[in-house]
Structure formats: C-alpha cells, structure tokens
Scaffold this active site. Structure first.
Site, PDB file in Angstrom:
ATOM      1  N   GLY A 190       2.767  -4.374   9.116  1.00 35.15           N
ATOM      2  CA  GLY A 190       2.704  -2.928   9.209  1.00 35.15           C
ATOM      3  C   GLY A 190       1.348  -2.200   8.663  1.00 35.15           C
ATOM      4  O   GLY A 190       1.504  -1.191   7.765  1.00 35.15           O
ATOM      5  N   CYS A 210       3.656  17.041 -18.868  1.00 36.71           N
ATOM      6  CA  CYS A 210       4.189  15.957 -19.362  1.00 36.71           C
ATOM      7  C   CYS A 210       4.904  15.884 -20.406  1.00 36.71           C
ATOM      8  O   CYS A 210       5.041  17.185 -21.212  1.00 36.71           O
ATOM      9  CB  CYS A 210       2.627  15.015 -19.753  1.00 36.71           C
ATOM     10  SG  CYS A 210       1.930  15.895 -20.997  1.00 36.71           S
ATOM     11  N   SER A 258      -2.633  -0.938   9.440  1.00 36.27           N
ATOM     12  CA  SER A 258      -3.805  -0.881  10.491  1.00 36.27           C
ATOM     13  C   SER A 258      -5.139  -1.547  10.092  1.00 36.27           C
ATOM     14  O   SER A 258      -6.142  -1.406  11.033  1.00 36.27           O
ATOM     15  CB  SER A 258      -4.073   0.607  10.656  1.00 36.27           C
ATOM     16  OG  SER A 258      -4.513   1.231   9.738  1.00 36.27           O
ATOM     17  N   GLN A 273       0.837  -1.237   0.044  1.00 35.23           N
ATOM     18  CA  GLN A 273       0.097   0.019  -0.082  1.00 35.23           C
ATOM     19  C   GLN A 273       0.913   1.280   0.009  1.00 35.23           C
ATOM     20  O   GLN A 273       0.381   2.211  -0.025  1.00 35.23           O
ATOM     21  CB  GLN A 273      -0.790  -0.069   1.264  1.00 35.23           C
ATOM     22  CG  GLN A 273      -1.888  -1.063   1.188  1.00 35.23           C
ATOM     23  CD  GLN A 273      -2.406  -1.280   2.633  1.00 35.23           C
ATOM     24  OE1 GLN A 273      -3.538  -0.622   3.009  1.00 35.23           O
ATOM     25  NE2 GLN A 273      -1.902  -2.153   3.533  1.00 35.23           N
ATOM     26  N   CYS A 284       0.085  12.106 -16.176  1.00 32.68           N
ATOM     27  CA  CYS A 284      -0.556  12.959 -17.076  1.00 32.68           C
ATOM     28  C   CYS A 284      -2.038  13.137 -16.814  1.00 32.68           C
ATOM     29  O   CYS A 284      -2.728  12.306 -16.927  1.00 32.68           O
ATOM     30  CB  CYS A 284      -0.090  12.602 -18.572  1.00 32.68           C
ATOM     31  SG  CYS A 284      -1.181  13.828 -19.549  1.00 32.68           S
ATOM     32  N   HIS A 292      -1.624   1.679  -4.224  1.00 31.06           N
ATOM     33  CA  HIS A 292      -1.928   2.815  -4.004  1.00 31.06           C
ATOM     34  C   HIS A 292      -1.002   3.723  -4.781  1.00 31.06           C
ATOM     35  O   HIS A 292      -1.047   5.095  -4.579  1.00 31.06           O
ATOM     36  CB  HIS A 292      -1.876   3.189  -2.680  1.00 31.06           C
ATOM     37  CG  HIS A 292      -3.066   2.477  -1.827  1.00 31.06           C
ATOM     38  ND1 HIS A 292      -2.748   2.342  -0.409  1.00 31.06           N
ATOM     39  CD2 HIS A 292      -4.132   1.622  -2.301  1.00 31.06           C
ATOM     40  CE1 HIS A 292      -4.210   1.714   0.016  1.00 31.06           C
ATOM     41  NE2 HIS A 292      -4.664   1.272  -1.076  1.00 31.06           N
ATOM     42  N   GLU A 306       1.188  -3.034  16.841  1.00 30.31           N
ATOM     43  CA  GLU A 306       0.025  -3.193  17.865  1.00 30.31           C
ATOM     44  C   GLU A 306      -0.965  -3.733  17.159  1.00 30.31           C
ATOM     45  O   GLU A 306      -1.261  -3.936  15.854  1.00 30.31           O
ATOM     46  CB  GLU A 306      -0.453  -1.600  18.460  1.00 30.31           C
ATOM     47  CG  GLU A 306      -0.772  -0.819  17.369  1.00 30.31           C
ATOM     48  CD  GLU A 306      -0.723   0.554  17.974  1.00 30.31           C
ATOM     49  OE1 GLU A 306      -1.243   1.564  17.200  1.00 30.31           O
ATOM     50  OE2 GLU A 306       0.004   0.567  19.015  1.00 30.31           O
ATOM     51  N   ASP A 363       6.245   4.611  -1.212  1.00 28.42           N
ATOM     52  CA  ASP A 363       7.765   4.773  -1.428  1.00 28.42           C
ATOM     53  C   ASP A 363       8.444   3.629  -2.164  1.00 28.42           C
ATOM     54  O   ASP A 363       7.622   2.703  -2.867  1.00 28.42           O
ATOM     55  CB  ASP A 363       8.233   4.792  -0.008  1.00 28.42           C
ATOM     56  CG  ASP A 363       8.197   3.639   0.830  1.00 28.42           C
ATOM     57  OD1 ASP A 363       8.562   2.534   0.053  1.00 28.42           O
ATOM     58  OD2 ASP A 363       7.657   3.583   1.813  1.00 28.42           O
TER      59      ASP A 363
HETATM   60  N1  APR Z   1       6.487  -2.244  12.548  1.00 25.86           N
HETATM   61  C1  APR Z   1       5.379  -2.687  12.418  1.00 25.86           C
HETATM   62  N2  APR Z   1       4.216  -2.220  12.553  1.00 25.86           N
HETATM   63  C2  APR Z   1       4.477  -0.886  12.676  1.00 25.86           C
HETATM   64  C3  APR Z   1       5.469  -0.181  12.934  1.00 25.86           C
HETATM   65  C4  APR Z   1       6.613  -0.903  12.940  1.00 25.86           C
HETATM   66  N3  APR Z   1       7.920  -0.277  13.234  1.00 25.86           N
HETATM   67  N4  APR Z   1       5.415   1.301  13.257  1.00 25.86           N
HETATM   68  C5  APR Z   1       3.807   1.267  13.042  1.00 25.86           C
HETATM   69  N5  APR Z   1       3.249   0.053  12.648  1.00 25.86           N
HETATM   70  C6  APR Z   1       1.908   0.106  12.407  1.00 25.86           C
HETATM   71  C7  APR Z   1       0.955   0.626  13.201  1.00 25.86           C
HETATM   72  O1  APR Z   1       0.563   0.104  14.674  1.00 25.86           O
HETATM   73  C8  APR Z   1      -0.241   0.784  12.297  1.00 25.86           C
HETATM   74  O2  APR Z   1      -1.159  -0.440  12.685  1.00 25.86           O
HETATM   75  O3  APR Z   1       1.539   0.136  11.236  1.00 25.86           O
HETATM   76  C9  APR Z   1       0.167   0.491  11.092  1.00 25.86           C
HETATM   77  C10 APR Z   1       0.234   1.880   9.963  1.00 25.86           C
HETATM   78  O4  APR Z   1      -1.307   1.876   9.948  1.00 25.86           O
HETATM   79  P1  APR Z   1      -1.676   3.026   8.830  1.00 25.86           P
HETATM   80  O5  APR Z   1      -0.542   4.085   9.251  1.00 25.86           O
HETATM   81  O6  APR Z   1      -3.091   3.226   8.989  1.00 25.86           O
HETATM   82  O7  APR Z   1      -0.903   2.797   7.374  1.00 25.86           O
HETATM   83  P2  APR Z   1      -1.743   1.667   6.459  1.00 25.86           P
HETATM   84  O8  APR Z   1      -2.508   0.770   7.013  1.00 25.86           O
HETATM   85  O9  APR Z   1      -0.570   1.362   5.155  1.00 25.86           O
HETATM   86  O10 APR Z   1      -2.538   2.625   5.634  1.00 25.86           O
HETATM   87  C11 APR Z   1      -3.510   2.269   4.434  1.00 25.86           C
HETATM   88  O11 APR Z   1      -4.149   4.526   4.060  1.00 25.86           O
HETATM   89  O12 APR Z   1      -3.751   6.885   3.976  1.00 25.86           O
HETATM   90  C12 APR Z   1      -4.062   5.669   3.318  1.00 25.86           C
HETATM   91  O13 APR Z   1      -3.364   5.224   1.168  1.00 25.86           O
HETATM   92  C13 APR Z   1      -2.750   5.299   2.359  1.00 25.86           C
HETATM   93  O14 APR Z   1      -1.854   3.226   2.065  1.00 25.86           O
HETATM   94  C14 APR Z   1      -2.335   4.021   2.951  1.00 25.86           C
HETATM   95  C15 APR Z   1      -3.393   3.490   3.587  1.00 25.86           C
END
Ligand code: APR
Length: 240
Positions: A177, A137, A179, A89, A115, A107, A205, A92
């Site tokens: 990693g 472009c 949420s 997702q 473009c 994503h 978490e 980078d």
């Molecule tokens: N190692 C493992 N997990 C981690 C670490 C770490 N060092 N640091 C943070 N986390 C966990 C957090 O606990 C959280 O549950 O990574 C999760 C990140 O959650 P989000 O910030 O919601 O990221 P993500 O799930 O990738 O978001 C999905 O939302 O905003 C949009 O398009 C964007 O791709 C993104 C999508």
C-alpha cells in the site's frame, strides 16, 4: 518458527480499508488539504493553529477506526516469523492494535506529541488532549508548546539506521500500500534488490516504482495480503 528474515514496509494503502484516506489517490488532496498546507515545517510556522487542528482531527479519527484483515495478517506473520521487521510510513497505530507492537514508524506517530524545545515525546491521547487548543509539555521547567510528532516534508525520517540495517540483511522485502513517490522509503526496494532479497509488492494499482519488484500483486490489501502471506509462509516451510 522460521528463521527467514522478512522486512515489511507499509504505506497509507494498508489503512485505506480501515477508513483512513490515502494521500495521493483521486483528487490529490489529503483530507481536503494540499499536503504543503498541512504537512510541512513552513505550514507550521506560518499558521500553527491551522496545522494543529488538522492533526487533532486526525488523532480523534484514529480512535474511531479499527485494524483490517491486512493489519491482522501481518500480526499473524510476526507470530510465525521470529525475524520480522515491520516498518510503516503510517502515523496511525493500527499495526500495534492488531498485535505488531514493535512497529518502526519512520514518519512519526499520531499518538505522541513532541516538545518544541527539548524534542521529548509524550503519549497524549486522553480526552483533554484531543481538543482544538494547543497543549504544553510536561518536560520543561516552563512548559513549552507541543507539536505533532510527525515527520513533515523536508524533515528527516526517523530510525533510518535501523531500517537500512534490516533491509540490507533481509531475505524477503514486502511493500504493502505505498505509491512509491516518497523517498527514502520508495528507494528501500533497491537496497533490498542489491542485497539479493526477493521483493514483493501488494498494492491497489501499479505504483511508479512497480518495475523494481520481482513479484507484484494488484488488489486491495485486506483482500489479497492474507493469501500472499500464507503462500510466503508455505514456501518458507519447503525443504531447500
Ligand atoms: N490496498 C492496497 N493498496 C491500496 C489500497 C488498498 N485498499 N488503497 C489504496 N492503495 C494504494 C494506492 O494505489 C497508492 O498507490 O496505496 C497507495 C497509497 O499511496 P500514498 O497515498 O502516496 O501513500 P504513501 O505511499 O504511504 O505515502 C508516503 O507520503 O504524504 C506522505 O508522509 C506521508 O507517509 C506518507 C508518505
């Protein structure tokens, strides 16, 4: 080389230890901004220069960070497993720089720009491409404005056909990693469960969809993922 079909889905948490901030930790803001002010088509239409500058800052930041041991462990896994599909997702390029060159970016990506008229994308990471002014472009007779090649909220994620095909066929589905708040990515674990796959989660978490996984490992990905993957490979080498 193992024939086990593994699908890995990564989220912002895997890049956290490289110094890229996640979206939903702490204050709920992304780099001091509300997500709807920078990551929606409405924000782009209302104030394109503001959104452009925000993403130009993200693109410059990407050049300053490095893959961490979690990205590297997944690159090692790809060397041992022919049948590995890595979906992220994240926008980078840290998976590619660690060695997973065929990562699927559902994503979008920071290194490419799109473009606004033709939809064609171009890699634009030269020094002159990283300034605050808009870029145009190289595909249209009359050059058009480029937008970030990012899937914003309310837009369709990319490569979904390939993603569902891989998850529906996998033996192991691993999430690192994320949420579990953003669909369709958060629902892929249910597709994997329906396919009878083993579903594993590595996260700092317990996320909202933690109950959907058969195995949960809580901790920092850079610290615990290498061990989880080693165990996975060892298990796979055991005779049936
Ligand atoms: N190692 C493992 N997990 C981690 C670490 C770490 N060092 N640091 C943070 N986390 C966990 C957090 O606990 C959280 O549950 O990574 C999760 C990140 O959650 P989000 O910030 O919601 O990221 P993500 O799930 O990738 O978001 C999905 O939302 O905003 C949009 O398009 C964007 O791709 C993104 C999508």
């Amino acid at each position: 080389m193992s024939r086990q079909r593994i699908v890995v889905l990564t989220g912002a948490g895997i890049s956290a230890e490289s110094g890229i901030r996640t979206f939903r930790d702490g204050d709920g803001l992304w780099e001091e901004h509300r997500i709807e002010d920078v990551a929606t088509p409405q924000a782009w239409h209302a104030d394109p220069m503001f959104v452009w500058r925000f993403y130009q800052a993200r693109r410059r930041q990407m050049l300053e960070v490095e893959p961490n041991p979690a990205h590297e462990a997944l690159a090692d896994l790809a060397e041992r497993h022919e049948e590995l599909t890595l979906i992220t997702q994240n926008v980078d390029d840290l998976h590619e720089r660690a060695g997973n060159t065929s990562t699927i970016h559902m994503h979008g990506r920071l290194k490419t720009l799109r473009c606004e008229r033709s939809g064609q994308t171009e890699v634009r990471m030269e020094e002159g491409d990283l300034k605050d002014e808009f870029l145009t472009c190289t595909c249209c007779a009359v050059a058009q404005r480029l937008r970030p090649d990012i899937v914003w909220f309310g837009e369709m994620p990319m490569h979904m056909e390939d993603i569902y095909a891989a998850v529906e066929e996998c033996d192991t589905f691993l999430v690192v990693g994320s949420s579990g708040h953003v669909y369709p990515a958060a629902g892929l674990v249910n597709v994997a469960n329906a396919a009878g796959a083993k579903t594993i989660l590595v996260n700092l978490e317990a996320p909202v969809n933690a109950d959907a996984f058969t195995e949960v490992h809580l901790g920092k990905a850079g610290e615990i993922l290498p061990g989880v993957l080693k165990h996975l490979s060892e298990e796979d080498m055991q005779p049936e």
